[in-house]
Write a protein that holds these residues in place. Structure first.
Motif, PDB file in Angstrom:
ATOM      1  N   HIS A 306      -5.327  -3.934   5.125  1.00 54.65           N
ATOM      2  CA  HIS A 306      -6.620  -4.622   5.081  1.00 54.65           C
ATOM      3  C   HIS A 306      -6.606  -5.846   5.990  1.00 54.65           C
ATOM      4  O   HIS A 306      -7.572  -6.117   6.722  1.00 54.65           O
ATOM      5  CB  HIS A 306      -6.925  -5.073   3.646  1.00 54.65           C
ATOM      6  N   LEU A 307      -5.526  -6.616   5.922  1.00 54.88           N
ATOM      7  CA  LEU A 307      -5.470  -7.873   6.667  1.00 54.88           C
ATOM      8  C   LEU A 307      -5.450  -7.633   8.170  1.00 54.88           C
ATOM      9  O   LEU A 307      -6.123  -8.356   8.929  1.00 54.88           O
ATOM     10  CB  LEU A 307      -4.236  -8.673   6.238  1.00 54.88           C
ATOM     11  N   LEU A 308      -4.698  -6.638   8.625  1.00 58.20           N
ATOM     12  CA  LEU A 308      -4.671  -6.352  10.058  1.00 58.20           C
ATOM     13  C   LEU A 308      -6.028  -5.857  10.553  1.00 58.20           C
ATOM     14  O   LEU A 308      -6.434  -6.162  11.674  1.00 58.20           O
ATOM     15  CB  LEU A 308      -3.579  -5.321  10.374  1.00 58.20           C
ATOM     16  N   ALA A 309      -6.724  -5.101   9.707  1.00 56.22           N
ATOM     17  CA  ALA A 309      -8.057  -4.640  10.109  1.00 56.22           C
ATOM     18  C   ALA A 309      -9.025  -5.807  10.297  1.00 56.22           C
ATOM     19  O   ALA A 309     -10.042  -5.674  10.985  1.00 56.22           O
ATOM     20  CB  ALA A 309      -8.606  -3.661   9.076  1.00 56.22           C
ATOM     21  N   ALA A 310      -8.695  -6.959   9.682  1.00 57.47           N
ATOM     22  CA  ALA A 310      -9.524  -8.160   9.823  1.00 57.47           C
ATOM     23  C   ALA A 310      -8.903  -9.187  10.776  1.00 57.47           C
ATOM     24  O   ALA A 310      -9.355 -10.326  10.828  1.00 57.47           O
ATOM     25  CB  ALA A 310      -9.730  -8.802   8.453  1.00 57.47           C
ATOM     26  N   THR A 311      -7.879  -8.773  11.534  1.00 52.81           N
ATOM     27  CA  THR A 311      -7.163  -9.670  12.448  1.00 52.81           C
ATOM     28  C   THR A 311      -7.579  -9.377  13.878  1.00 52.81           C
ATOM     29  O   THR A 311      -7.396  -8.256  14.362  1.00 52.81           O
ATOM     30  CB  THR A 311      -5.635  -9.471  12.292  1.00 52.81           C
ATOM     31  N   PRO A 312      -8.121 -10.363  14.604  1.00 53.41           N
ATOM     32  CA  PRO A 312      -8.629 -10.097  15.956  1.00 53.41           C
ATOM     33  C   PRO A 312      -7.575  -9.554  16.919  1.00 53.41           C
ATOM     34  O   PRO A 312      -7.899  -8.738  17.789  1.00 53.41           O
ATOM     35  CB  PRO A 312      -9.142 -11.468  16.413  1.00 53.41           C
ATOM     36  N   THR A 313      -6.328  -9.992  16.800  1.00 54.02           N
ATOM     37  CA  THR A 313      -5.285  -9.543  17.727  1.00 54.02           C
ATOM     38  C   THR A 313      -4.298  -8.605  17.040  1.00 54.02           C
ATOM     39  O   THR A 313      -3.098  -8.609  17.339  1.00 54.02           O
ATOM     40  CB  THR A 313      -4.527 -10.744  18.319  1.00 54.02           C
ATOM     41  N   ALA A 314      -4.788  -7.789  16.117  1.00 53.43           N
ATOM     42  CA  ALA A 314      -3.921  -6.891  15.356  1.00 53.43           C
ATOM     43  C   ALA A 314      -3.082  -6.014  16.273  1.00 53.43           C
ATOM     44  O   ALA A 314      -3.571  -5.478  17.272  1.00 53.43           O
ATOM     45  CB  ALA A 314      -4.766  -6.022  14.434  1.00 53.43           C
ATOM     46  N   HIS A 315      -1.813  -5.856  15.908  1.00 53.12           N
ATOM     47  CA  HIS A 315      -0.859  -5.120  16.738  1.00 53.12           C
ATOM     48  C   HIS A 315      -0.301  -3.941  15.940  1.00 53.12           C
ATOM     49  O   HIS A 315      -0.890  -2.881  15.912  1.00 53.12           O
ATOM     50  CB  HIS A 315       0.245  -6.094  17.174  1.00 53.12           C
ATOM     51  N   TRP A 316       0.823  -4.118  15.223  1.00 53.08           N
ATOM     52  CA  TRP A 316       1.463  -3.049  14.479  1.00 53.08           C
ATOM     53  C   TRP A 316       1.598  -3.415  13.000  1.00 53.08           C
ATOM     54  O   TRP A 316       1.873  -4.565  12.666  1.00 53.08           O
ATOM     55  CB  TRP A 316       2.871  -2.782  15.000  1.00 53.08           C
ATOM     56  N   LEU A 317       1.474  -2.418  12.143  1.00 50.46           N
ATOM     57  CA  LEU A 317       1.775  -2.564  10.721  1.00 50.46           C
ATOM     58  C   LEU A 317       3.180  -2.035  10.471  1.00 50.46           C
ATOM     59  O   LEU A 317       3.524  -0.927  10.907  1.00 50.46           O
ATOM     60  CB  LEU A 317       0.765  -1.796   9.878  1.00 50.46           C
ATOM     61  N   GLU A 318       4.004  -2.837   9.774  1.00 55.92           N
ATOM     62  CA  GLU A 318       5.333  -2.369   9.395  1.00 55.92           C
ATOM     63  C   GLU A 318       5.214  -1.556   8.111  1.00 55.92           C
ATOM     64  O   GLU A 318       4.850  -2.090   7.059  1.00 55.92           O
ATOM     65  CB  GLU A 318       6.294  -3.534   9.180  1.00 55.92           C
ATOM     66  N   TYR A 319       5.553  -0.268   8.204  1.00 56.30           N
ATOM     67  CA  TYR A 319       5.431   0.610   7.047  1.00 56.30           C
ATOM     68  C   TYR A 319       6.770   0.771   6.340  1.00 56.30           C
ATOM     69  O   TYR A 319       7.770   1.184   6.941  1.00 56.30           O
ATOM     70  CB  TYR A 319       4.919   1.993   7.474  1.00 56.30           C
ATOM     71  N   VAL A 320       6.788   0.406   5.068  1.00 59.68           N
ATOM     72  CA  VAL A 320       7.902   0.733   4.167  1.00 59.68           C
ATOM     73  C   VAL A 320       7.304   1.351   2.906  1.00 59.68           C
ATOM     74  O   VAL A 320       6.178   1.039   2.533  1.00 59.68           O
ATOM     75  CB  VAL A 320       8.752  -0.515   3.819  1.00 59.68           C
ATOM     76  N   ASP A 321       8.070   2.195   2.258  1.00 61.05           N
ATOM     77  CA  ASP A 321       7.542   2.937   1.107  1.00 61.05           C
ATOM     78  C   ASP A 321       8.091   2.416  -0.224  1.00 61.05           C
ATOM     79  O   ASP A 321       8.016   3.110  -1.243  1.00 61.05           O
ATOM     80  CB  ASP A 321       7.851   4.435   1.256  1.00 61.05           C
ATOM     81  N   TRP A 322       8.610   1.211  -0.239  1.00 56.59           N
ATOM     82  CA  TRP A 322       9.357   0.715  -1.392  1.00 56.59           C
ATOM     83  C   TRP A 322       8.509   0.623  -2.660  1.00 56.59           C
ATOM     84  O   TRP A 322       9.011   0.824  -3.752  1.00 56.59           O
ATOM     85  CB  TRP A 322       9.972  -0.643  -1.067  1.00 56.59           C
ATOM     86  N   ALA A 323       7.242   0.275  -2.536  1.00 51.36           N
ATOM     87  CA  ALA A 323       6.396   0.122  -3.723  1.00 51.36           C
ATOM     88  C   ALA A 323       5.700   1.423  -4.131  1.00 51.36           C
ATOM     89  O   ALA A 323       5.099   1.485  -5.206  1.00 51.36           O
ATOM     90  CB  ALA A 323       5.343  -0.969  -3.480  1.00 51.36           C
ATOM     91  N   GLU A 324       5.784   2.447  -3.315  1.00 55.43           N
ATOM     92  CA  GLU A 324       5.015   3.668  -3.564  1.00 55.43           C
ATOM     93  C   GLU A 324       5.232   4.281  -4.946  1.00 55.43           C
ATOM     94  O   GLU A 324       4.281   4.748  -5.581  1.00 55.43           O
ATOM     95  CB  GLU A 324       5.285   4.704  -2.465  1.00 55.43           C
ATOM     96  N   PRO A 325       6.473   4.320  -5.465  1.00 57.19           N
ATOM     97  CA  PRO A 325       6.648   4.938  -6.788  1.00 57.19           C
ATOM     98  C   PRO A 325       5.889   4.236  -7.905  1.00 57.19           C
ATOM     99  O   PRO A 325       5.699   4.813  -8.978  1.00 57.19           O
ATOM    100  CB  PRO A 325       8.170   4.838  -7.017  1.00 57.19           C
ATOM    101  N   LEU A 326       5.434   3.006  -7.666  1.00 55.29           N
ATOM    102  CA  LEU A 326       4.751   2.221  -8.695  1.00 55.29           C
ATOM    103  C   LEU A 326       3.238   2.330  -8.614  1.00 55.29           C
ATOM    104  O   LEU A 326       2.540   1.817  -9.491  1.00 55.29           O
ATOM    105  CB  LEU A 326       5.131   0.739  -8.549  1.00 55.29           C
ATOM    106  N   LEU A 327       2.724   2.975  -7.571  1.00 61.48           N
ATOM    107  CA  LEU A 327       1.296   2.933  -7.291  1.00 61.48           C
ATOM    108  C   LEU A 327       0.589   4.222  -7.683  1.00 61.48           C
ATOM    109  O   LEU A 327       1.112   5.323  -7.498  1.00 61.48           O
ATOM    110  CB  LEU A 327       1.061   2.672  -5.800  1.00 61.48           C
ATOM    111  N   GLN A 328      -0.615   4.068  -8.198  1.00 60.93           N
ATOM    112  CA  GLN A 328      -1.440   5.239  -8.495  1.00 60.93           C
ATOM    113  C   GLN A 328      -1.864   5.941  -7.207  1.00 60.93           C
ATOM    114  O   GLN A 328      -1.968   7.168  -7.166  1.00 60.93           O
ATOM    115  CB  GLN A 328      -2.677   4.811  -9.285  1.00 60.93           C
ATOM    116  N   ALA A 329      -2.124   5.151  -6.159  1.00 60.74           N
ATOM    117  CA  ALA A 329      -2.589   5.722  -4.893  1.00 60.74           C
ATOM    118  C   ALA A 329      -1.896   4.990  -3.747  1.00 60.74           C
ATOM    119  O   ALA A 329      -2.363   3.943  -3.300  1.00 60.74           O
ATOM    120  CB  ALA A 329      -4.108   5.591  -4.771  1.00 60.74           C
ATOM    121  N   PRO A 330      -0.766   5.514  -3.261  1.00 63.94           N
ATOM    122  CA  PRO A 330      -0.061   4.868  -2.141  1.00 63.94           C
ATOM    123  C   PRO A 330      -0.907   4.819  -0.879  1.00 63.94           C
ATOM    124  O   PRO A 330      -1.875   5.573  -0.719  1.00 63.94           O
ATOM    125  CB  PRO A 330       1.165   5.759  -1.942  1.00 63.94           C
TER     126      PRO A 330
END
Length: 362
Positions: A306-330
């Motif tokens: 969400h934050l990068l989509a609102a960032t004028p000079t957005a570059h890359w998102l660092e993807y890690v899956d560490w929280a995924e097992p805790l989420l209803q919708a990763p």
């Protein structure tokens, strides 16, 4: 709808990593996380989580989070006002470490609650439109042998990723170079290969090792030096053609402003729990825009999409899956792009059975 803060609760969990991560500092096989819930009198609950790095840190942060909940009971859920209240309360101890992390969690949970109250995804509440952002896969690729690194790098491209990150800082420069060459050979030319030393090098070592990486197809070199050695980074930057990246250790936007003023970095990558949550991130995004410097994220992909989509000079998102097992919708990754959730809020909703399964006493 206006909201009133009733309480803050913090739950410590430890989630095994699907891919253990061997860095120059330590081997990480599990992710100690702190789940923070902001309860309001109106019944809306805002969610956030922190990466605690160490199991032992979770308890200290949890205690401060819940103390803040007691102190701030009855206050309007207005991020700027809550931010000031935390600063006032912690003036004597200072806003670093546990304090800054707790304050960031409060801020992120507050923004999540406000987005839910207005029935908007966080990106829209921030005045932007949801849009996919380029993501690189940062799971794994630690200090393993060259062939093992090459094999893992190919696996990390599943999902259409066009960028991957590997950790450096082996006992010798030649060992690092051999691993980089093996990975670079194993992945397509159009895949961005980021490398991260995790602050492992002395200034002399950094000059030698980073110079060896020039011309090796490396997209950026991350945290070669101690994170606050701005003068050292400025000297290193002058001698290299490969861009330098750092920023995950910026404690608040003022630290980022100092780094930009020192001219010591090509790219920046704030960390949501250290830069000051959503509010601190947006301040940092304005700084990056003013300096016309591209800004990436560090961890917390569900929120930073969400934050990068609102960032004028957005570059890359660092993807890690560490929280995924805790989420209803990763977080969804589509053709190598992170797609922000379009449900109300930041997209965080706990799977309560999973939370109980991974919960620890903090």
């Amino acid at each position: 709808m206006s909201l009133t803060l009733r309480s803050l609760t913090a739950t410590a969990v430890v989630v095994p990593m699907a891919r253990p991560l061997w860095t120059s500092v330590q081997a990480l096989r599990e992710a100690p996380l702190l789940l923070v819930d902001l309860h309001t009198e109106e019944g809306i609950v805002g969610h956030a989580y922190l990466f605690c790095y160490l199991r032992a840190a979770a308890g200290a942060i949890a205690a401060f989070v819940e103390d803040l909940g007691t102190r701030l009971h009855g206050r309007p859920v207005v991020p700027a006002s809550l931010r000031k209240a935390v600063a006032d309360y912690s003036r004597l101890i200072g806003q670093r470490g546990v304090v800054s992390m707790a304050g960031a969690a409060l801020d992120m949970a507050a923004w999540d609650a406000l987005a839910k109250a207005t029935d908007l995804p966080l990106v829209r509440l921030l005045g932007a439109e949801p849009r996919p952002v380029p993501a690189y896969n940062s799971n794994g690729l630690g200090l393993v042998e060259p062939q093992a690194a090459a094999d893992e790098a190919s696996e990390l491209l599943a999902g259409g990723f066009k960028g991957i990150k590997m950790r450096l800082g082996r006992p010798s420069a030649q060992a690092d170079l051999a691993a980089v060459r093996a990975v670079r050979k194993a992945v397509p030319d159009d895949v961005a290969l980021m490398v991260d030393f995790n602050q492992a090098l002395t200034p002399r070592e950094a000059q030698t090792r980073c110079a060896m990486l020039d011309g090796e197809g490396v997209y950026w070199i991350e945290e070669a030096l101690r994170h606050d050695d701005y003068a050292g980074y400025a000297r290193l930057r002058q001698s290299l053609s490969t861009p330098l990246q750092f920023g995950e250790n910026f404690t608040g936007p003022k630290a980022m402003a100092a780094a930009l003023a020192a001219g010591c970095v090509d790219y920046v990558m704030p960390d949501a729990e250290r830069i000051g949550g959503v509010s601190g991130w947006m301040d940092a995004a304005a700084l990056a825009a003013a300096h016309e410097i591209e800004m990436s994220s560090h961890l917390f992909p569900e929120v930073t999409a969400h934050l990068l989509a609102a960032t004028p000079t957005a570059h890359w998102l660092e993807y890690v899956d560490w929280a995924e097992p805790l989420l209803q919708a990763p977080l969804r990754i589509r053709d190598g792009l992170a797609v922000p959730s379009e449900t109300a809020g930041s997209g965080l909703a706990w799977d309560r059975d999973a939370v109980e399964r991974f919960r620890i006493d903090a």
